[in-house]
Design an enzyme around this catalytic site. Structure first.
Site, PDB file in Angstrom:
ATOM      1  N   ARG A   1       0.841  -1.199   0.000  1.00 51.72           N
ATOM      2  CA  ARG A   1       0.000   0.000   0.000  1.00 51.72           C
ATOM      3  C   ARG A   1       0.873   1.245   0.000  1.00 51.72           C
ATOM      4  NH1 ARG A   1      -2.375   0.338   4.848  1.00 51.72           N
ATOM      5  NH2 ARG A   1      -3.538   2.155   4.172  1.00 51.72           N
TER       6      ARG A   1
ATOM      7  N   LYS B   1       3.976  -7.446  11.708  1.00 46.98           N
ATOM      8  CA  LYS B   1       3.091  -7.593  10.556  1.00 46.98           C
ATOM      9  C   LYS B   1       3.223  -9.000   9.970  1.00 46.98           C
ATOM     10  CE  LYS B   1       1.823  -5.207   6.334  1.00 46.98           C
ATOM     11  NZ  LYS B   1       1.475  -3.917   5.783  1.00 46.98           N
TER      12      LYS B   1
ATOM     13  N   ARG C   1      -1.084   4.957  14.166  1.00 45.22           N
ATOM     14  CA  ARG C   1      -0.120   4.344  15.090  1.00 45.22           C
ATOM     15  C   ARG C   1      -0.743   4.229  16.444  1.00 45.22           C
ATOM     16  NH1 ARG C   1       3.474   7.785  12.717  1.00 45.22           N
ATOM     17  NH2 ARG C   1       4.853   6.715  11.298  1.00 45.22           N
TER      18      ARG C   1
END
Ligand code: BTN
Length: 329
Positions: free
Chosen positions: A120, A190, A327
């Site tokens: 992205r 992730k 965040r």
């Protein structure tokens, strides 16, 4: 000899000497050495064990379209427009885009490695061969872009459904569609990412190319190159990730079923599952991007999949721009 053949020879995880590999492949030892270096440069951690030769630190399964298809329930296998495994593509999503109108609904492409994997917001998606999964699926829709709000969040739920079927439960979702490992008390690494690209008519027939990258095995070098905390299925499965072809089959089956569900019910059919896996809910957040910068508390998502942020004055602010960085504060 091609790097794909060499990786297939090493896939069992047994050490193989340069001379033995050269004999099996009918090439010189120098040719083997060159391809070993090519694979290493791509991120495959091939070890050299003196006289014993070259080996991988663990066995791996090469992706195989026949095995992936055999792992699908028959009605879902029939629904696929294509199921292709490539050794190398620039990007599975770019390849589907190039095929354009000629690609049938539910065409699925996988690649062992991508030379220009896309994440992205213009980021690169590291795509070393043999370790992870890089998959794109084309799905056509009749009702235009507006009916597709929440699609990328729904795909996150679909991937988690697939992981649950594989016995992996330690993962959650960070809006809009990052898959993170659950690590109590600190931000999870992730595990995977989702890139949904739309084309076609705003109020008519359109197509979504859904790209999914899932980390099965990350090496220490890949952890460093990722530039952000990362995690892999191996870490969530006692050190050995599920078979790569099985992960692909389960993921594709979940995608076909889930995208059909999305086509009939939209994001409404996924809201409850998203809420169960929403890692931002109740968390202090810092947001920045086209809207400027502000802080708030994650308060779930609305019926269209927009992020709800509780502001200090108690009001709810909706964020639906993908160009926002979220965040945990
Ligand atoms: C993200 O930034 O989190 C999204 C990453 C999406 C990566 C996948 S890998 C398969 C497909 N091909 C690409 O080039 N990107 C997607």
């Amino acid at each position: 000899m091609q790097p794909a053949q060499l990786l297939a020879l090493l896939a069992a995880g047994e050490p193989l000497s340069g001379a033995g590999l050269a004999e099996q492949a009918g090439v010189t030892r120098a040719a083997i050495w060159k391809q070993i270096e090519t694979l290493r440069a791509r991120g495959v951690p091939i070890e050299a064990r003196g006289a014993a030769g070259y080996r991988l630190p663990w066995p791996l399964q090469m992706l195989d379209a026949k095995q992936i298809r055999a792992g699908l329930p028959a009605p879902l296998a029939h629904a696929l427009g294509a199921l292709e495994v490539h050794w190398e593509l620039d990007s599975t999503s770019s390849e589907l885009q190039r095929r354009g109108a000629s690609a049938k609904d539910f065409s699925v492409l996988l690649a062992e490695t991508q030379t220009a994997g896309r994440g992205r917001r213009g980021r690169t998606w590291l795509s070393p061969p043999g370790l992870n999964l890089y998959l794109s699926c084309l799905k056509r829709f009749e009702l235009g872009f507006a009916a597709l709000s929440g699609l990328s969040l729904a795909v996150g739920v679909i991937v988690l459904r697939a992981l649950e079927q594989l016995g992996i439960t330690g993962a959650g979702l960070k809006w809009p569609n990052d898959l993170l490992a659950l690590t109590p008390g600190r931000p999870g690494g992730k595990l995977g990412g989702i890139l949904v690209e739309l084309s076609g008519e705003y109020q008519g027939p359109c197509a979504a190319i859904i790209g999914i990258g899932l980390n099965l095995r990350l090496t220490p070098e890949l952890h460093t190159q990722a530039g952000q905390p990362a995690c892999d299925l191996a870490a969530l499965a006692d050190g050995t990730p599920p078979d790569r072809n099985r992960v692909a089959s389960v993921l594709i089956a979940a995608l076909v079923e889930g995208l059909r569900q999305f086509e009939s019910d939209g994001f409404a059919g996924f809201g409850a599952d998203y809420a169960r896996h929403d890692l931002l809910h109740g968390q202090p957040l810092q947001l920045s991007g086209v809207l400027g910068a502000f802080d708030g508390i994650g308060a779930g998502v609305d019926a269209r999949g927009a992020l709800q942020v509780r502001m200090a004055d108690g009001s709810l602010r909706l964020v639906d721009s993908a160009d926002v960085t979220v965040r945990r504060a």
